[in-house]
Design a protein around this motif. Structure first.
Motif, PDB file in Angstrom:
ATOM      1  N   ARG A  56      34.986  30.238  51.617  1.00 29.73           N
ATOM      2  CA  ARG A  56      36.263  30.960  51.505  1.00 29.73           C
ATOM      3  C   ARG A  56      36.214  32.142  52.454  1.00 29.73           C
ATOM      4  O   ARG A  56      35.392  33.065  52.278  1.00 29.73           O
TER       5      ARG A  56
ATOM      6  N   GLN B 169      44.925  28.479  48.977  1.00 24.46           N
ATOM      7  CA  GLN B 169      45.149  29.122  47.673  1.00 24.46           C
ATOM      8  C   GLN B 169      46.569  29.667  47.593  1.00 24.46           C
ATOM      9  O   GLN B 169      47.005  30.423  48.473  1.00 24.46           O
TER      10      GLN B 169
ATOM     11  N   GLU C 149      48.609  32.121  45.483  1.00 26.48           N
ATOM     12  CA  GLU C 149      48.229  33.141  44.513  1.00 26.48           C
ATOM     13  C   GLU C 149      49.217  34.285  44.406  1.00 26.48           C
ATOM     14  O   GLU C 149      48.868  35.336  43.876  1.00 26.48           O
TER      15      GLU C 149
ATOM     16  N   GLY D 149      45.624  30.453  42.224  1.00 27.80           N
ATOM     17  CA  GLY D 149      44.795  31.652  42.067  1.00 27.80           C
ATOM     18  C   GLY D 149      45.369  32.545  40.980  1.00 27.80           C
ATOM     19  O   GLY D 149      46.195  33.424  41.253  1.00 27.80           O
ATOM     20  N   PRO D 150      44.950  32.354  39.724  1.00 28.81           N
ATOM     21  CA  PRO D 150      45.605  33.065  38.615  1.00 28.81           C
ATOM     22  C   PRO D 150      45.434  34.580  38.652  1.00 28.81           C
ATOM     23  O   PRO D 150      46.362  35.301  38.274  1.00 28.81           O
ATOM     24  N   ALA D 151      44.285  35.069  39.110  1.00 30.93           N
ATOM     25  CA  ALA D 151      44.068  36.522  39.055  1.00 30.93           C
ATOM     26  C   ALA D 151      45.083  37.229  39.949  1.00 30.93           C
ATOM     27  O   ALA D 151      45.827  38.116  39.504  1.00 30.93           O
ATOM     28  N   ASP D 152      45.134  36.811  41.211  1.00 29.67           N
ATOM     29  CA  ASP D 152      46.088  37.444  42.117  1.00 29.67           C
ATOM     30  C   ASP D 152      47.520  37.145  41.701  1.00 29.67           C
ATOM     31  O   ASP D 152      48.412  37.994  41.851  1.00 29.67           O
TER      32      ASP D 152
ATOM     33  N   PRO E  16      40.200  30.141  38.387  1.00 33.77           N
ATOM     34  CA  PRO E  16      39.110  30.488  37.470  1.00 33.77           C
ATOM     35  C   PRO E  16      39.573  30.975  36.102  1.00 33.77           C
ATOM     36  O   PRO E  16      40.694  31.462  35.934  1.00 33.77           O
TER      37      PRO E  16
ATOM     38  N   TRP F 200      38.237  25.843  39.279  1.00 34.50           N
ATOM     39  CA  TRP F 200      37.148  26.704  39.745  1.00 34.50           C
ATOM     40  C   TRP F 200      36.249  27.093  38.577  1.00 34.50           C
ATOM     41  O   TRP F 200      36.733  27.256  37.446  1.00 34.50           O
TER      42      TRP F 200
HETATM   43  C1  GLV Z   1      41.405  33.526  42.709  1.00 32.34           C
HETATM   44  O1  GLV Z   1      41.254  33.785  43.870  1.00 32.34           O
HETATM   45  C2  GLV Z   1      42.337  34.214  41.886  1.00 32.34           C
HETATM   46  O2  GLV Z   1      42.976  35.144  42.389  1.00 32.34           O
HETATM   47  O3  GLV Z   1      42.466  33.855  40.701  1.00 32.34           O
END
Ligand code: GLV
Ligand code: MG
Length: 337
Positions: free
Chosen positions: A70, A134, A136, A160-163, A210, A236
């Motif tokens: 990445r 990704q 996100e 990309g769940p976090a972003d 993730p 992930w």
């Molecule tokens: C992964 O990159 C996220 O942002 O979940």
């Protein structure tokens, strides 16, 4: 579904700045590892991480895993050197580049062109290195169809769940888990389905992002089983302890796999030898649409290393479809001529 189905049930994030994690990742049972130069690496450690990743790729020993790197996102100051240095020095050890924070098809086009330039220079096979994009944030999701069509190198779209949670203002910091207070059943349903449809429209794999609570394997299982049920190919993982749960969630059951192989064989036989488009398998009618569904389950099962214990046997010459395969009860559906 991609032509040559490569398993990506579990995609393990390995921070490029940690030599210990890079060494450890080789022996783990993830289908894909991606060596991270982006958010798991602090700005001050980016150059060291790049050197570590190049060395890890050149050392090899990844078994049959898909190996990706990445890079930093296309509008960051690190991105061009990530790609040029890693691919020029170690491209042969690499299956794909994971491109984060894709908000525009131009990001993918940029990476495609740069990879092509490097391949011409090094003499490596043109177009071999794939791209996993990704999605996100809100902008990326809004353009996901154009992004999915941006390059023949694309292999997968990755949520990309976090972003994404940050981008839309979701009131939760539990990445990958359902936000407390939300009254719907799955707060991620819309982006997951949107990405899945774009991916399938372009024969790409679809990968969920993730689940960061590494101690909560039940929550991870729930999220992974749900994404698999929707149609996702994998998810992930950010810790070795998450790999088995995720591999299991994205593998079809032995029964589903056996059934898929039987459907394929039976349909092949009856549609060619007997020129029939719809027959009974057990108590279910199968037709061309069943064949397509079975192709997916069979590909996933084979990729997961499942083995069949039943074989399709065509009926003896002169026998009827009702006598057919191993008592499975293949026959003419009622009302079909
Ligand atoms: C992964 O990159 C996220 O942002 O979940
Ligand atoms: Mg991210």
């Amino acid at each position: 579904m991609p032509q040559e189905y490569r398993p990506r049930r579990s995609c393990l994030a390995v921070p490029g700045s940690s030599q210990r994690f890079l060494d450890k990742a080789r022996g783990l049972a993830a289908d894909e590892v991606f060596l991270d130069l982006e958010d798991a690496v602090a700005p001050a450690a980016k150059e060291t991480a790049r050197r570590n990743v190049i060395a890890a790729l050149n050392t090899g020993g990844w078994g049959g895993k898909l190996v990706a790197v990445r890079v930093n996102d296309a509008v960051s100051r690190w991105a061009y050197r990530d790609v040029v240095e890693v691919v020029a020095a170690a491209g042969r050890g690499l299956d794909a580049i994971v491109l984060p924070k894709v908000t525009d098809p131009g990001h993918v086009v940029w990476l495609d062109l740069l990879l092509g330039q490097i391949e011409q220079d090094t003499g490596d096979e043109r177009g071999r290195i794939g791209i996993e994009a990704q999605i996100e944030d809100a902008r990326g999701l809004a353009k996901v169809d154009e992004i999915a069509a941006a390059s023949p190198r694309l292999r997968a779209l990755v949520f990309g769940p976090a972003d994404f949670m940050a981008s839309i203002g979701m009131a939760s910091q539990r990445v990958g888990a359902q936000p407390v207070g939300y009254l719907g059943s799955d707060a991620f349903h819309y982006p997951l389905l949107r990405i899945l449809v774009a991916a399938r429209g372009h024969e790409l794999a679809a990968i969920d992002g993730p689940y960061l609570a590494i101690g909560d394997l039940d929550g991870l299982r729930e999220a992974a089983v749900s994404a698999a049920a929707l149609g996702y190919d994998g998810k992930w993982v950010v810790h070795p302890g998450q790999i088995d749960v995720v591999n299991e969630a994205f593998s079809p059951s032995q029964n589903d796999y056996e059934r898929a192989e039987l459907v394929l064989d039976a349909y092949r036989y009856y549609s060619s030898a007997e020129r029939r488009g719809a027959v009974m398998l057990g108590d279910e009618m199968i037709d061309e649409a069943s064949r397509k569904l079975a192709l997916v389950a069979a590909a996933k099962g084979r990729a997961a290393g499942l083995r069949r214990s039943q074989r399709f046997e065509p009926p003896a010459p002169g026998g009827s479809a009702e006598d057919a395969p191993r008592g499975e009860g293949l026959g003419q559906p009622a009302g079909q001529g």
